[in-house]
Motif scaffolding. Structure first.
Motif, short mmCIF file in Angstrom:
data_model
loop_
_atom_site.label_atom_id
_atom_site.label_comp_id
_atom_site.label_asym_id
_atom_site.label_seq_id
_atom_site.Cartn_x
_atom_site.Cartn_y
_atom_site.Cartn_z
N ARG A 275 0.84 -1.20 0.00
CA ARG A 275 0.00 0.00 0.00
C ARG A 275 0.87 1.25 0.00
NH1 ARG A 275 -4.73 -0.57 3.58
NH2 ARG A 275 -5.67 -2.58 3.07
N ALA B 43 -1.00 6.90 1.59
CA ALA B 43 -2.32 7.51 1.49
C ALA B 43 -3.44 6.48 1.63
CB ALA B 43 -2.46 8.25 0.16
N GLN B 44 -3.09 5.22 1.49
CA GLN B 44 -4.13 4.19 1.59
C GLN B 44 -4.17 3.55 2.97
OE1 GLN B 44 -2.48 1.99 -1.77
NE2 GLN B 44 -4.39 2.32 -2.85
N LEU B 45 -3.55 4.20 3.93
CA LEU B 45 -3.54 3.64 5.27
C LEU B 45 -4.33 4.51 6.22
CD1 LEU B 45 0.22 2.72 5.63
CD2 LEU B 45 -1.65 1.23 4.97
N GLN C 284 -2.16 3.19 11.22
CA GLN C 284 -1.30 2.36 10.38
C GLN C 284 -0.11 3.17 9.89
OE1 GLN C 284 -4.36 1.14 7.64
NE2 GLN C 284 -4.78 -0.77 8.72
N ALA D 184 -1.35 7.68 17.99
CA ALA D 184 -2.56 7.41 17.22
C ALA D 184 -3.03 5.98 17.38
CB ALA D 184 -2.32 7.72 15.74
N GLU E 19 -8.22 -8.76 6.43
CA GLU E 19 -7.76 -7.86 5.40
C GLU E 19 -7.49 -8.60 4.09
OE1 GLU E 19 -6.07 -3.89 7.46
OE2 GLU E 19 -5.06 -5.78 7.78
N TYR F 194 -12.67 0.32 -0.69
CA TYR F 194 -11.76 1.25 -1.36
C TYR F 194 -11.30 0.67 -2.68
CZ TYR F 194 -11.32 4.56 2.49
OH TYR F 194 -11.57 5.52 3.42
N VAL G 87 -10.04 -2.92 -0.59
CA VAL G 87 -10.07 -3.00 0.88
C VAL G 87 -11.49 -2.70 1.37
CG1 VAL G 87 -9.12 -2.07 3.00
CG2 VAL G 87 -7.71 -2.16 0.95
N SER H 273 -6.76 0.35 15.58
CA SER H 273 -6.24 1.06 14.42
C SER H 273 -6.61 0.33 13.13
CB SER H 273 -4.72 1.15 14.56
OG SER H 273 -4.15 1.65 13.39
N GLY I 144 -11.78 1.16 10.67
CA GLY I 144 -12.78 1.80 9.83
C GLY I 144 -13.47 3.00 10.48
N LYS I 145 -12.90 3.52 11.54
CA LYS I 145 -13.54 4.64 12.23
C LYS I 145 -13.52 5.90 11.35
CE LYS I 145 -10.50 4.46 15.59
NZ LYS I 145 -9.66 3.33 15.18
N THR I 146 -12.33 6.21 10.86
CA THR I 146 -12.21 7.40 10.03
C THR I 146 -13.10 7.29 8.80
OG1 THR I 146 -9.98 7.81 10.79
CG2 THR I 146 -10.59 8.79 8.69
N THR I 147 -13.09 6.12 8.20
CA THR I 147 -13.90 5.93 7.00
C THR I 147 -15.38 6.16 7.32
OG1 THR I 147 -12.27 4.32 6.29
CG2 THR I 147 -14.37 4.33 5.12
N GLN J 82 -8.58 13.85 11.26
CA GLN J 82 -7.53 13.16 12.00
C GLN J 82 -6.17 13.80 11.76
OE1 GLN J 82 -7.40 8.91 11.29
NE2 GLN J 82 -6.16 8.55 13.12
N GLU K 259 -10.45 11.69 16.44
CA GLU K 259 -9.36 11.78 17.41
C GLU K 259 -8.92 13.22 17.63
OE1 GLU K 259 -6.41 8.86 16.67
OE2 GLU K 259 -7.90 7.31 16.38
N1 LIG Z 1 -7.58 5.21 0.40
C1 LIG Z 1 -7.55 3.97 0.86
N2 LIG Z 1 -7.34 2.94 0.02
C2 LIG Z 1 -7.33 1.68 0.48
N3 LIG Z 1 -7.49 1.35 1.75
C3 LIG Z 1 -7.70 2.32 2.65
C4 LIG Z 1 -7.74 3.67 2.25
N4 LIG Z 1 -7.95 4.42 3.34
C5 LIG Z 1 -8.05 3.58 4.38
N5 LIG Z 1 -7.89 2.31 3.97
C6 LIG Z 1 -7.95 1.10 4.79
O1 LIG Z 1 -9.24 1.02 5.32
C7 LIG Z 1 -9.21 0.54 6.64
C8 LIG Z 1 -9.96 1.48 7.54
O2 LIG Z 1 -9.29 2.73 7.58
P1 LIG Z 1 -9.70 3.91 8.55
O3 LIG Z 1 -8.85 5.07 8.20
O4 LIG Z 1 -11.16 4.08 8.50
O5 LIG Z 1 -9.25 3.31 9.94
P2 LIG Z 1 -9.37 3.95 11.39
O6 LIG Z 1 -10.33 3.13 12.13
O7 LIG Z 1 -9.61 5.39 11.30
O8 LIG Z 1 -7.90 3.67 11.94
P3 LIG Z 1 -6.92 4.59 12.82
O9 LIG Z 1 -7.36 4.49 14.22
O10 LIG Z 1 -5.60 3.94 12.61
O11 LIG Z 1 -6.99 5.96 12.26
C9 LIG Z 1 -7.75 0.40 7.01
O12 LIG Z 1 -7.39 -0.97 6.94
C10 LIG Z 1 -7.01 1.16 5.96
O13 LIG Z 1 -5.79 0.55 5.67
#
Ligand SMILES: Nc1ncnc2c1ncn2[C@@H]1O[C@H](COP(=O)(O)OP(=O)(O)OP(=O)(O)O)[C@@H](O)[C@H]1O
Ligand SMILES: Nc1ncnc2c1ncn2[C@@H]1O[C@H](COP(=O)(O)OP(=O)(O)OP(=O)(O)O)[C@@H](O)[C@H]1O
Ligand SMILES: [Mg+2]
Ligand SMILES: [Mg+2]
Lengths: 363, 291, 295, 319, 363
Positions: A131, A134-136, A140, A165, C17, E14, E18, E40, E43-46, E84, E161
């Motif tokens: 990845r 930007a995809q994390l 992560q 974080a 995943e 995504y 993903v 972490s 999927g919270k941010t998403t 975030q 966050e």
């Molecule tokens: N643009 C993207 N393309 C592909 N995968 C993505 C993308 N953005 C996020 N992901 C994946 O989607 C999943 C959920 O991401 P998200 O950012 O919602 O997590 P989160 O709960 O906010 O985590 P954290 O607490 O680390 O911020 C993660 O596995 C991440 O790797």
């Protein structure tokens, strides 16, 4: 392998005239887990960046193993760094980011692959090798930054809130791994954190900073139990701080009159001599709480009565805000020993503590 | 954001040396020569007996015609720049934000194609489109929308259209790189705060792409004020610009001194304008470090 | 069974995943949240594309139309102008020579321009802003004058009209593009990325090639593309600097067109376009033109 | 090594034939190398190079530029008949006092018209001023094009006291608007062919070269006479291979060379002895009578006033 | 004023395939403080970005007050968001950043100035109005982001966050302010945090996410005390999880045989019927620790003996890792009641607990 770092009277004044770091002097010992703790904007990141060589101090010097490195370029310092904002290379994959430092050191492909794999496994990111940053998710990304810094096994590792974080579980695990790694490699680790528990749990020593200055340097227990300044006492954990005039208890022991009818017996360690004003701190968890009217009572200066005003459920513990009879407000923390033992707002309670738990503060 | 760097010259400054050398040998020396010739009665290289003269400059200053030409040149340059920016920006934005890689490659080709057609051929193609018997006029007439052909050619409009067409790719490609690097989350933040996409664009994307706007518009402006093939072909000599005059002086009047004087005047005026533009943009945007 | 406070099971997470990676192709909702604006946006862009491409269409028609002048509507399709173009040794030679000059120019202008931009953006040079403006000068001076001035200088230095002189002239007029486009992306560059690289042990040079260059690539690449095309299409400077027998394609075309304004020049243009398209596709496959990375 | 003769030359069909046949034949006959600069404009380059080491040995351009070159001392004003024997065979106009060096070819500048627009028969230059050609009238740029300059002089003759009556010419030009103006000599024929213009100033070659292609265009030699557009050769004073240069000029005047080039580009040969094929002979100026209709412009006079004229006409034609 | 949000079976896949959010369904009530908690990358941010309108769900719908807004553009949703990574406008000053949303809403200059000033004062950034984001520390940037989102008093506030980069003191203060604000305005607040304590202390309800799915939605006490799944129990706070076969104690009460000689009395609430495997959780702080040999002893299934293996000083509490006689390892947390009460590694200890504190988990 690892190195000692001497920060000799370093100041940093930013272009706008902001004095971010102010005459900071401290010695970080070889192989030590050293934390910088302090409120937001107190100069932690700046200090770290000066050690890493990204900022030239306005005055003062940085010495590593006695050698002045103030003007050694960053890439010759062999110090790993986890940046507060990660600074991941956006054009490279996770694996490439982690491999970067190894490549710079001329490792061969096979060993790079192995090490990267291990580092990613350690930060629980196996499977995300390809990845782009930007995809994390945020956490992560932070773990990639951590993996990238530790994989090169530098002699000094600088971490700027490297676990900020992460959720508690993962953070504890990373703390553990980091600590293990540090011990294994004998790393000198300078760790910036805003999480006092983290600092207390992990550090060999802690420097508490405030407004660009160092307030106190000491072991976690020293910092927690014997804060030397009011700022440190107040900053580390919740605490009750009282300021009052010296007096004596009925029994003739030295005590503090903090007004509104509350007298606190001073700890035996306190300088019996001297008069005048004094500040003392008492940690909420050092106070025992019992339903009003229950036994206890205690000697003068070691107990008080009050009413629960507010209950804050913290998971493993409950934090009570209690109004004493004399109108002092005081925090008390009790373990969450099951619903049956909870007090609710309005309950009358009795507080008692040991004078030895009071800490006298410099102002 | 880049932090203000420490104010000492550093080693990177040395990287300018090769370019400085190139400029010294292949620009300042030759143009210096031209500047010298612009104040001499003849070519000192070939004719030994020459004298100092200010007549070439006097000619420019004395005759309002030349001032008018200078103004026309600058006006065309400004207009071209504005239009190129106006139509280049959306395309650049699209290119920067398009998701599909194939789509991006296709757009890139579409943008590059006009540059590759060759300046002369391209201009002829415009003549085909814009002339009285051209595609546009004939289409409009056959649709009964107009009875007399529109005067699209032999006018400033024609020149500007032609110039914009040639130079818009410079604008687009310069902008694309800059827009592509703007964090989309900033636009999202703006929208989240209640800005419409258009407003978010104006408040966030646009100011952050200023370096690209600056670079692109400077390129286009510089090119537009120094172009001569397009103004000749599409302006049909009915619109006179400085480069066209210079071309005349060199190739038909053989008056190098005067051509040089015109060139130097054009260069100086443009430099002043560019510096002013730089300043203005820097002030407007508050980004003083803008280059 | 037992277990204390381990973190959540890592294998579980990665299984999930892995599974989700294999999951069906992303079922994308076609309509974004901003459709109206989207249509306007697309419409504007398509109009702009039409504007850009219409003259190209004319050129193609011109190249394919059998009559020796541009005519609408076209009367037929023929490849005679292409035949003529490819059969002409002059054109072929000029094409080869132009490509060669453009290649050398691109390389030199890109290297010189990108390093100059770097020096200007990062070197803390006094007067950098003025230098940047001055470096634009070769574009602001009508190229015919630059060409003449260079010619005059070469005569003065008695070097004749060597190919390197032509390349130098081209480099001069293409350098500003590279400088400008590179400067534009260097602005707003996140310096912490370079710091991270330095911290990981990369020397300044290594940092440049590993981090800075890839990230400013869109600017440098745009500059390089400009340099190539401008050199390939360069006419006024070449006019004075080409030597007999070594003429560039635009000069040859221009001379040809002064006398025979027929479809051959259209054919030449179409060939240039196709050629450049191949280059673009090639570049896209190898370097990846879409290189600006989301930060 | 073979000596090198540096000349200038046109592109297009002319260049093709020169490169393929005539040049190589010259090279083998005179054991030399021809180096042809075909990157126009030539004069500024010659002007920039030192008089003692000019970059050309023989300069080939139109007459007005040759005058300018001669004025600047860049070329020798006359060709020596002793060194160029074929000079004896040329029509007088080719070496007249209106000519520097020698003219090897001439085309006639007259009017070109569309035959499919029902314009009727046209005999006079003055037809061009008829309002019915508004929007389809074509002319050349005066400051940079010989045809335009020659036409300006014609205007003086038509409406004033003669070639040098500039005021009359200006007035006439003013009345000629709207007019479509082109730069390249070759551009006008395309405008005519595509119907963008209906009646225009043009040289005969620009019409005749489409002979046999059934184009609806025709050349008119107006009754007031046609202007001559000369292809002139001169030799540079600093040339190191003067002998070869003279030989080249002489060679270009040879009947067989003249015939080949004339029939390629529809230029009228300067050598009286040339016998063209019938179809060319019928249209080109190949007899003393036809040649006598040629009006030569006094370029020396013109060049002295060129700046002034340019400024004036630039203003006249400003949109 | 505020609004309820219904997330109806939303999934997000995504581009790379993903599956970041997987059939999430939950109702967020009007005026509620609703937290998303999870590891972490869960999927919270998403989820938050889908609510805000920056991502289109691959399937499912978002409804606000019953109206489907899945395709309503972000700027028409009137939802404030703290990103975030802050997403501060780099070309604007702190004050301009905060003023942005007010300007978009057409407030007049004077009222903007007042509100910006108040918001900056609230996040303790008075005096930094004219700095650019690049001239701020990490925590300061985060506070600007917070101020920018709250100053517009949106009907829904989404916080990703928002306090992660702040030290504990400041964080508590911001928590307090945020909570105050939420109450005052009746805001619906969706709060992403990786800090369980924060979520527990502040939320009306919490959704625990894992791998894109929602594991449990409930009040803090429900989540903490009655986790329904093993994941939730394990994730929230430290916990001891045991898996074993049903059996009965000597006294005939239902119990769990977790092997190696350890029998746990099941809570009365546990379904007495049924056989087979079962998982239970026991919080470390619900266990009492006493020196070996001290009284206690307790009934069968409610006590055990062991040796302290490791002591972790957490400030207000101490966490012990204890190896039981049967080789089970177990975490016990005790208040930090002063140095005198500390156990050190090697001490023999007796543990006892109340069966009612055992929580039976779904697997
Ligand atoms: N643009 C993207 N393309 C592909 N995968 C993505 C993308 N953005 C996020 N992901 C994946 O989607 C999943 C959920 O991401 P998200 O950012 O919602 O997590 P989160 O709960 O906010 O985590 P954290 O607490 O680390 O911020 C993660 O596995 C991440 O790797
Ligand atoms: N580039 C800069 N220009 C001016 N002031 C700056 C700059 N960078 C930081 N500061 C200021 O210097 C002080 C110290 O900043 P620093 O980043 O070291 O803080 P910190 O301790 O890391 O804080 P945090 O925990 O919030 O990250 C802050 O007050 C900040 O506003
Ligand atoms: Mg910091
Ligand atoms: Mg997140």
């Amino acid at each position: 392998m690892s190195a000692s770092i001497e920060i000799a009277g370093v100041s940093k004044i930013y272009d706008g005239g902001v004095r971010a770091v102010d005459a900071v002097a401290m010695d970080i010992r070889q192989g030590e887990f050293f934390s910088l703790l302090g409120p937001s904007g107190c100069g932690k990141t700046t200090t770290l960046r000066i050690i890493a060589g990204f900022e030239t101090p306005s005055s003062g010097a940085i010495r590593v193993d006695g050698a002045d490195i103030t003007h050694v370029p960053a890439h010759k310092r062999d110090m790993g760094m986890v940046f507060q904002n990660y600074a991941l290379f956006p054009h490279r994959t996770v694996a490439e980011n982690v491999a970067f430092g190894l490549r710079m050191r001329g490792h061969d492909k096979a060993s790079i692959a192995t090490k990267v794999k291990a580092a990613l496994a350690m930060v629980e990111l196996s499977g995300l090798e390809d990845r782009r940053p930007a995809q994390l998710s945020g956490g992560q990304q932070q773990r990639v930054a951590l993996a990238r810094a530790i994989v090169i096994a530098p002699r000094v590792l600088l971490c700027d809130e490297p676990l900020g974080a992460l959720d508690k579980k993962l953070r504890q695990q990373m703390q553990f791994e980091l600590k293990q790694l540090q011990k294994k490699l004998g790393l000198t680790l300078v760790f910036v954190t805003h999480d006092q528990e983290e600092a207390l749990a992990m550090s060999d020593r802690i420097a508490v900073m405030n407004g660009g200055r160092v307030e106190q340097v000491g072991t976690p227990a020293e910092i927690y139990n014997q804060p030397t300044t009011r700022f440190v006492a107040d900053f580390i954990g919740d605490t009750n701080i009282f300021r009052g005039e010296r007096t004596t208890t009925g029994a003739g022991a030295p005590a503090l009159d903090v007004g509104k009818g509350l007298i606190l017996a001073l700890p035996p360690s306190a300088d019996a001599q001297g008069a005048g004003a004094l500040s003392v701190a008492l940690r909420p968890e050092k106070i025992r709480l019992s339903p009003r009217g229950d036994a206890a009572g205690g000697a003068a200066g070691t107990c008080a009565h009050g009413v629960v005003e507010n209950t804050n459920f913290l998971g493993g513990a409950v934090l009570y805000r209690i109004t004493l009879e004399g109108a002092h407000r005081i925090l008390v923390q009790q373990p969450n020993a099951g619903t049956s033992h909870l007090f609710i707002p309005g309950n009358g309670v009795t507080l008692d503590w040991t004078p030895a738990d009071l800490v006298v503060l410099e102002d | 954001m880049s932090q203000a760097p420490t104010q000492r010259i550093n080693g990177l400054a040395l990287f300018i040396l090769p370019s400085v050398l190139l400029f010294a040998l292949f620009f300042f020396l030759p143009i210096g020569l031209m500047a010298v010739m612009s104040v001499l009665t003849g070519n000192p290289v070939v004719a030994p007996r020459v004298a100092f003269t200010t007549r070439h400059y006097a000619r420019i200053v004395d005759d309002p015609y030349y001032l008018e030409v200078i103004w026309t040149t600058l006006r065309i340059g400004l207009l071209t720049t504005l239009v190129a920016l106006a139509i280049g920006y959306p395309l650049a934005h699209w290119m920067a934000r398009i998701k599909s890689r194939t789509g991006h490659a296709l757009l890139l080709m579409a943008v590059l194609a006009p540059m590759l057609t060759g300046i002369v051929v391209r201009t002829f193609a415009w003549m085909t489109l814009l002339s009285d018997k051209g595609v546009i006029n004939q289409t409009l007439i056959s649709l009964g929308l107009i009875s007399q052909p529109l005067k699209l050619m032999y006018s400033e409009t024609g020149i500007v259209v032609g110039l914009v067409h040639i130079y818009v790719p410079f604008m687009v490609l310069t902008l694309t790189g800059v827009i592509g690097r703007i964090d989309e989350r900033l636009e999202q933040a703006a929208e989240n705060l209640g800005a419409s996409p258009l407003r978010a664009f104006i408040e966030v994307t646009l100011p952050l792409s200023l370096p690209g706007i600056l670079a692109g518009s400077l390129l286009v402006f510089a090119l537009a004020i120094s172009a001569y093939v397009t103004p000749i072909l599409l302006g049909g000599f009915q619109i006179m610009t400085l480069p066209v005059l210079i071309y005349q002086q060199i190739s038909a009047n053989f008056n190098v001194g005067f051509a040089a004087a015109l060139g130097i005047v054009l260069l100086l005026i443009s430099l002043v304008l560019v510096i002013a533009y730089n300043r203005a943009l820097g002030l407007v945007s508050g980004q003083r470090e803008l280059q | 069974m037992m277990g204390t406070s381990a973190a959540h099971n890592p294998s579980l997470a990665s299984d999930r995943e892995a599974a989700s990676r294999q999951a069906a192709a992303p079922a994308h909702a076609a309509v974004g949240p901003r459709h109206y604006g989207r249509y306007v946006y697309l419409a504007i862009n398509i109009a702009i594309l039409i504007f850009l491409l219409a003259p190209i269409a004319v050129v193609v028609v011109f190249a394919l139309n059998p009559t020796p002048f541009i005519q609408f509507p076209p009367v037929g399709v023929s490849l005679r102008w292409f035949e003529k173009f490819f059969a002409s040794r002059d054109f072929m030679h000029a094409l080869g020579f132009s490509l060669e000059v453009a290649l050398f120019t691109t390389v030199s202008a890109t290297i010189l321009g990108a390093s100059a931009a770097l020096a200007l953006a990062r070197g803390n040079l006094p007067g950098a802003r003025l230098i940047v403006v001055v470096m634009l000068s070769p574009l602001m001076l009508p190229a015919i004058l630059t060409g003449l001035a260079l010619f005059q200088t070469y005569v003065l230095l008695d070097v004749g009209r060597p190919t390197w002189g032509l390349v130098a002239g081209h480099t001069l007029v293409t350098l500003p593009y590279v400088v400008r486009t590179t400067l534009a992306v260097l602005h707003n560059f996140d310096l912490r990325l370079e710091e991270a690289a330095r911290n990981l042990g990369a020397s300044p040079a290594r940092t440049f090639f590993e981090v800075t260059l890839p990230l400013i690539k869109p600017g440098v690449l745009a500059g390089a593309i400009f340099a190539f095309i401008v050199s390939f299409d360069q006419f006024p400077v070449s006019l004075f600097l080409v030597s007999p027998g070594n003429e560039t394609l635009p000069v040859t075309l221009f001379n040809y067109l002064k006398f025979d304004l027929d479809g051959t020049i259209g054919a030449a243009s179409v060939v240039s376009i196709v050629l450049a398209f191949l280059v673009v596709i090639g570049l896209d496959r190898t370097v990846g033109l879409r290189s600006y990375v989301k930060l | 090594d073979d000596p090198v003769l540096r000349i200038t030359g046109w592109g297009g069909k002319w260049g093709d034939v020169m490169k393929a046949e005539i040049g190589p034949a010259f090279e083998s006959e005179f054991k030399c190398k021809l180096q042809t600069d075909s990157a126009f404009p030539y004069l500024p380059k010659l002007q920039a190079s030192s008089r003692s080491a000019p970059i050309y040995d023989v300069l080939h351009t139109n007459s007005n530029e040759q005058w300018a070159a001669a004025e600047m001392g860049l070329v020798e004003p006359k060709v020596d008949p002793k060194l160029v024997p074929n000079l004896a065979d040329v029509y007088p106009y080719a070496v007249s006092d209106k000519i520097v060096g020698v003219s090897i070819f001439t085309s006639a500048i007259g009017l070109g018209m569309r035959t499919d627009k029902g314009y009727g028969s046209i005999t006079s230059w003055k037809e061009l001023w008829d309002a019915k050609y508004n929007g389809v009238r074509g002319g050349y740029v005066i400051p940079v094009n010989s045809l335009g300059q020659a036409f300006l002089m014609m205007c003086g003759t038509l409406f004033g006291k003669g070639q040098t009556d500039l005021d009359a010419a200006y007035t006439a030009l003013e009345k000629l608007k709207p007019i479509k103006i082109v730069d390249f000599t070759g551009a006008m024929e395309k405008m005519l062919l595509s119907g963008e213009v209906g009646l225009c100033v043009i040289h005969d070659s620009g019409i005749y070269r489409y002979d046999g292609q059934n184009q609806p265009t025709d050349f008119i030699a107006p009754s007031e006479g046609v202007l001559s557009l000369e292809q002139v050769l001169t030799i540079t004073p600093g040339s190191k291979v003067k002998e070869l240069a003279n030989a080249y000029v002489n060679y270009m005047l040879r009947p067989e060379v003249q015939k080949r080039l004339a029939e390629t580009v529809w230029y009228s040969p300067a050598n009286r002895k040339v016998k063209l094929d019938a179809k060319y002979d019928a249209k080109l100026l190949t007899t003393p009578e036809k040649v006598s209709k040629l009006i030569q412009v006094d370029w020396k006079w013109y060049n002295e006033r060129k700046d002034e004229i340019d400024q004036r006409v630039n203003r006249i034609f400003r949109a």
